[in-house]
Design an enzyme around this catalytic site. Structure first.
Site, PDB file in Angstrom:
ATOM      1  N   GLY A  76       0.799  -1.227   0.000  1.00 18.58           N
ATOM      2  CA  GLY A  76       0.000   0.000   0.000  1.00 18.58           C
ATOM      3  C   GLY A  76       0.829   1.273   0.000  1.00 18.58           C
ATOM      4  CB  CYS A 134       0.854   0.951  -7.233  1.00 18.38           C
ATOM      5  SG  CYS A 134       0.638   0.084  -5.651  1.00 18.38           S
ATOM      6  CG  ASN A 195       3.803  -2.458 -10.670  1.00 22.27           C
ATOM      7  OD1 ASN A 195       3.805  -3.259  -9.739  1.00 22.27           O
ATOM      8  ND2 ASN A 195       3.877  -1.154 -10.482  1.00 22.27           N
ATOM      9  N   GLY A 247      10.103 -11.597 -12.075  1.00 24.58           N
ATOM     10  CA  GLY A 247      10.531 -12.978 -11.848  1.00 24.58           C
ATOM     11  C   GLY A 247      11.957 -13.301 -12.222  1.00 24.58           C
ATOM     12  N   GLY A 268      13.830  -8.010  -8.358  1.00 23.58           N
ATOM     13  CA  GLY A 268      12.897  -7.655  -7.289  1.00 23.58           C
ATOM     14  C   GLY A 268      12.800  -8.722  -6.228  1.00 23.58           C
TER      15      GLY A 268
END
Lengths: 306, 271
Positions: A76, A134, A195, A247, A268
């Site tokens: 968030g 997002c 994203n 990934g 990531g």
């Protein structure tokens, strides 16, 4: 075999990176959290966690759930707000010799413009990445779902900054190509693809969603084929450099993205599994170039298309 | 914090569903403090993907070994306890905060301490009891251990051996007093002999312990657990509600928190 070391550097707009491996926003905090176990100065760039105009406390827990070869998160956009990030977070990261890329998240064009102005003026930042994708806040994907809104936003930010501008796109659309084209036509110097994918999971024992936010962003090896497909499609439609992510766990994965058309890659979720992943990927890419007598990594970008 | 390849030396089932793993981890063992944890990668697979946070039960600093207590609740932890002896496991640690110790800045006057363990929450308290015994002017340590049944009093002998007094309770009465560990705690707090309470166990239990200590005006520290991503404070996945609003990270601001730093009502709401 060539005796000289291969040229690993890449160009993103006016920004030159010493190698094509950066961290993915939201997975590496403000860099310094990892400084004890990762040599930040080896990285191509550090992309910091998304910054908003006002502080955000984030979503209610649980914020994470594991899935098959992946994970869901719904943090968030928790962050202390742009003023605190500039005053308290960036100076420490800036003490390392690594370019900082700021990730910006706003709820309106005006907020993105304000963030871009502040982050450009602060002097710590080498490039801006517009987070228009997002999935874990309301309106988070509003811009990335419309070519018109994407174009309008990128053009507005373009007017207030000379820093290289990267737009981070969402895979949660029918066709990612028009969004990519709109961002580039409006002045984006590069694109980040992708994203997280919007997903969810249910705790059968509790008969409730696993994640407090109910829906969450899927990342990790599970999404790599989707990310790779996005890079492939967008590479055929635009001329700007692409930053591939989704990934990537090792240099073999990174090579797939580069061959699909990514000039750079971001690591990531892999950092959670192996904090050394990004540095190991740099080594793996360099080794590949040496093994195949390449003078530089750039010659591999998009080769799978020919 | 280091990332260390650690050979699995032994894996012993100590209770139904519970194992103690011994690992050769010289770097981590040399500077681990009671309350800290290690983040363990499940070997050779991306499914499950994430590391598992496991609190340190005991470092054998001289031998350079670590003992970890784990409960094989899911696929990941089951794979971990079934890992062949001799396998090298990838550990990140020691991570997080440690229990503040008597004589330190927060607890300069503490002379009598209570350790309140529920089930496998005993692990970091064994380490704490061991640390307290090794201190020059060591505090008087009372250990309270509760579980549902006798066989879930995991590694109780390890705990008991490091306490000056030791009390056991089980919900079914199969060992010690019948009842909950918090019943035992009531009596202890009424005697007024505790300067500080350290606790680890199920969240509902720790919430009760925290409330009782608050009412009695006794300092309380609890060791927390939450689903976790990075383990180093970067991803903000392991947030728990903080007193006064906002969130704290279990991996970096915890796992040991002063009980009054947390918003227990919100925490109980989320489980």
């Amino acid at each position: 075999m060539t005796s000289e070391r291969p040229d690993m550097s890449v160009q993103l707009g006016s920004l030159r990176l010493r190698n094509p491996v950066m961290t993915a926003s939201g997975t590496f905090g403000f860099g310094v959290e990892y400084a004890e176990c990762v040599d930040l100065e080896r990285l191509g760039a550090v992309v910091i966690k998304a910054v908003t105009v006002e502080p955000r406390i984030g979503n209610r827990p649980p914020r994470i759930a594991e899935t098959a070869a992946g994970m869901l998160n719904a943090i968030g956009l928790q962050n202390p707000g742009v003023d605190a990030v500039i005053a308290e977070k960036l100076p420490e990261l800036a003490s390392y010799d690594v370019p900082i890329i700021a990730n910006l998240a706003g709820e309106s064009v005006a907020e993105y413009v304000q963030l871009a102005e502040r982050l450009t003026a602060c002097g710590y930042v080498a490039a801006l990445e517009l987070n228009i994708s997002c999935p874990n806040v309301s309106h988070g994907m509003m811009f990335s779902s419309s070519p018109e809104l994407t174009g309008e936003l990128v053009a507005a930010v373009r007017r207030v900054t000379d820093l290289p501008l990267i737009t981070k796109l969402s895979p949660n659309v029918t066709d990612i190509v028009p969004m990519a084209v709109a961002a580039v036509e409006a002045g984006s110097d590069a694109l980040s693809l992708i994203n997280t994918l919007l997903g969810m999971s249910i705790d059968v024992a509790r008969r409730r969603p696993m994640v407090g936010n109910i829906t969450a962003g899927l990342s990790g090896p599970a999404i790599k084929p989707v990310a790779l497909r996005c890079v492939w499609q967008v590479y055929e439609a635009v001329q700007v450099p692409l930053i591939g992510m989704g990934g990537i766990m090792d240099s073999h994965d990174a090579l797939q993205f580069i061959m699909a058309g990514a000039s750079a890659v971001a690591v990531g979720t892999a950092s959670f599994v192996n904090p050394a992943a990004s540095v190991e990927i740099i080594g793996g890419l360099e080794q590949y170039c040496c093994d195949h007598d390449l003078c530089g990594i750039g010659s591999l970008v998009g080769v799978a298309h020919s | 914090m280091v990332q260390e390849k650690c050979r699995l030396l032994s894996s012993e089932q100590v209770a139904p569903g519970h194992w103690v793993l011994r690992l050769a981890a010289p770097a981590i063992a040399s500077f681990a403090r009671a309350g800290q944890f290690v983040h363990v990668r499940i070997p050779t697979t991306y499914d499950p993907l994430l590391r598992r946070p496991i609190s340190i039960m005991l470092p054998e600093a001289r031998q350079g070994n670590l003992r970890l207590l784990t409960c094989a609740v899911g696929r990941g932890t089951r794979m971990l306890v079934e890992t062949p002896i001799g396998t090298e496991l990838d550990l990140l640690g020691p991570l997080g905060t440690a229990f503040p110790l008597p004589g330190g800045p927060e607890l300069s006057e503490a002379k009598e301490v209570l350790l309140v363990a529920g089930g496998m929450g005993v692990a970091p308290l064994v380490f704490l009891a061991d640390t307290l015994r090794g201190m020059d002017h060591h505090a008087y340590v009372r250990g309270l251990f509760g579980a549902a049944t006798e066989d879930l009093l995991v590694s109780w002998t390890e705990f008991a051996a490091r306490c000056d007094e030791f009390y056991v309770s089980t919900e079914d009465g199969s060992a010690g007093e019948q009842g909950r560990v918090t019943d035992t705690l009531v009596a202890q707090l009424e005697r007024g002999q505790a300067d500080v309470v350290y606790t680890c166990g199920p969240i509902a239990m720790m919430a009760q312990v925290a409330q009782m200590c608050h009412d009695a005006g006794v300092a309380c520290y609890c060791s927390f657990e939450q689903r976790m991503g990075c383990g180093v404070g970067a991803c903000l996945s392991c947030a728990v509600p903080a007193a006064g609003g906002g969130y704290v990270r279990v991996c970096r601001d915890g796992p040991v928190f002063a009980a009054d730093r947390l918003d227990w009502e919100a925490i109980l709401d989320d489980i």
